[in-house]
Design an enzyme around this catalytic site. Sequence first.
Site, PDB file in Angstrom:
ATOM      1  N   ASP A 360       0.799  -1.210   0.000  1.00 57.21           N
ATOM      2  CA  ASP A 360       0.000   0.000   0.000  1.00 57.21           C
ATOM      3  C   ASP A 360       0.836   1.267   0.000  1.00 57.21           C
ATOM      4  O   ASP A 360       1.930   1.330   0.535  1.00 57.21           O
ATOM      5  CB  ASP A 360      -0.938  -0.020   1.203  1.00 57.21           C
ATOM      6  CG  ASP A 360      -1.859  -1.225   1.157  1.00 57.21           C
ATOM      7  OD1 ASP A 360      -2.487  -1.403   0.115  1.00 57.21           O
ATOM      8  OD2 ASP A 360      -1.927  -1.969   2.142  1.00 57.21           O
ATOM      9  N   THR A 361       0.243   2.296  -0.574  1.00 64.75           N
ATOM     10  CA  THR A 361       0.882   3.575  -0.838  1.00 64.75           C
ATOM     11  C   THR A 361      -0.241   4.590  -0.976  1.00 64.75           C
ATOM     12  O   THR A 361      -1.392   4.209  -1.141  1.00 64.75           O
ATOM     13  CB  THR A 361       1.669   3.470  -2.170  1.00 64.75           C
ATOM     14  OG1 THR A 361       2.713   2.511  -2.030  1.00 64.75           O
ATOM     15  CG2 THR A 361       2.279   4.788  -2.593  1.00 64.75           C
ATOM     16  N   VAL A 362       0.074   5.874  -0.945  1.00 68.38           N
ATOM     17  CA  VAL A 362      -0.903   6.873  -1.366  1.00 68.38           C
ATOM     18  C   VAL A 362      -0.331   7.653  -2.533  1.00 68.38           C
ATOM     19  O   VAL A 362       0.833   8.052  -2.525  1.00 68.38           O
ATOM     20  CB  VAL A 362      -1.313   7.841  -0.240  1.00 68.38           C
ATOM     21  CG1 VAL A 362      -2.085   7.101   0.842  1.00 68.38           C
ATOM     22  CG2 VAL A 362      -0.121   8.581   0.355  1.00 68.38           C
ATOM     23  N   SER A 379       4.829   6.602   0.683  1.00 68.79           N
ATOM     24  CA  SER A 379       4.547   5.203   1.026  1.00 68.79           C
ATOM     25  C   SER A 379       5.368   4.698   2.202  1.00 68.79           C
ATOM     26  O   SER A 379       6.502   5.121   2.413  1.00 68.79           O
ATOM     27  CB  SER A 379       4.857   4.316  -0.188  1.00 68.79           C
ATOM     28  OG  SER A 379       4.669   2.953   0.095  1.00 68.79           O
TER      29      SER A 379
END
Length: 560
Positions: A360-362, A379
């Site tokens: 997951d990351t933004v 991230s």
Amino acid sequence: MEREDELPFVSHRSVLVCGSACVASSQYLASNIGIEILKKGGNAADAAVAVAAALNVTEPTSTGIGGDAFCLYYDNNTKKVHALNGSGRSPGKLTLELLNSQGYSKKHMFPSNHGHTVTVPGAAAAWCDSVDKFGSGKLSMAEILEPAIKLAEHGFPVQKITAHAWKQGSWLLQEPDNTYGQDLLIEGRAPGHGEIMKNPKLANTFKELAENGKKGFYEGRIAQAICDAVTKFGGVMSLEDLKAHVTTFEEPIRTNYKGHTVWEIPPNGQGITALMALNILEEFNLKDMGHNSGQYLHILIEALRLSFADTFKHCADPSKVHVPIDKMLCKKYASERRQHISSDRAIPEVCSGESLSGSDTVYFSVTDCHGNACSFINSNYMGFGTGIVPENCGFTLQNRGYNFTLEPDHPNVIAPNKRPYHTIIPAMVTSAETGELLASYGVMGGFMQPQGHVQVLLNMIEFGMDPQQALDMPRFCIGHGHTVKTGSLEHVALEYGIPDTVVKQLKDMGHDVTPHIKGFGRSLFGRGQIIAQGNWPFKPENNCYWAGSDPRADGAAFGY
């Protein structure tokens, strides 16, 4: 009652059209904070850093100041795209010899939550340097971080998809040795959907950064807490490692796809994978194949397989090893690789290195009233990263070092003060003729990222979709998204919405497919944001911004 594994796509979301400025992120509170900064006179870079900090508060399951960040910045005055690499390096004492002496090797990697996986967190410096290099100069770091500080102190309601991810990753925070993991929990558990979560210790970390700049993070109390936490979990990070950290400003890499210049961050990032795939695809008549038809998906899958195979062989820290970027992006080389694609599956040579993992990351995008744009990504790597929380800091430390290989002769082999192969990549598109901005976009999610970049871009260029439509369409993912290793390029996951007839076609071509992935499993296919200039590719002369936000996340695009 809706089951936990369900995430039905049953509503319509229109593309956002706005006249002056826009923010698209995976969390509506963060998007709103970006707009707030823009209205105060900040520009795209100022707002991007405010959004990054807000997402640290609201989505610590994916991002934070204990991780890394990259950005592409478009300066409308000069029509130039700038690149910032905010990835951290391995500790100076972390050698392959040390790891071998501890029993770790190519066949026995250290655990993903071990202290050895913690590289120096680059996000704090990236935030400061983005504001210093690209910011408006009208707002201080204290003003830019103030909304996130208030959010952390006063609390916020946790959104649905984030609550699910928080629960999935909470075991890391609950580990008995992780003394301060409780700082990111409520009474020892993950916050539920709609529950108010506060993080005053993270607010204090932001205050130190606001008051003292980079020194407030890389020296003093916070730096000591990071070193103590890493040491406790078996790592060898020192205060010298943190103090020596620097952001680098790179020359972005690009390719021309049918009159559109597509921009990516150079290695150690994997953006080159998307550009190589676009070079291979440029000579195919994709539009006539039909969107997400069997033949269309086959061609895209094979182009990306070939591109990944080359990236896995060569991508590493270019300050430590030679990365043949010019060769990899050469149109002649793409033509040679194109010959490997036929009506059946191509079988690319894949490196025999260690597995590469990601999660997951933004990703978020910001455009301002001056025509500038910031394509930004931040991230922890795998969810909460290591899950290790330094004392009185309120954030987790990334596990980006897990993406090194322990194969001695590989370019990405672990070594002191080295950046690992990096999955997080922002993107931009400009007109090859005029240099005008066409789109600022990205798709987060481990090794899905270059695949997402290619798929949503072609949705717009080849099939005329607006940004929201481009993000809504079902996707494929080669490998398992969060784990890519030898042989895993064989597997193809297909999102729910790709018809059974197409699934059968791909199977008949020899693809190993898993179809109809839905619910929270859609996270495999990444979460993107797009802001386009005008109703691109149809009416780029339109002065409005057109924006979309991925339905696979909790976010929204806001504008004014």
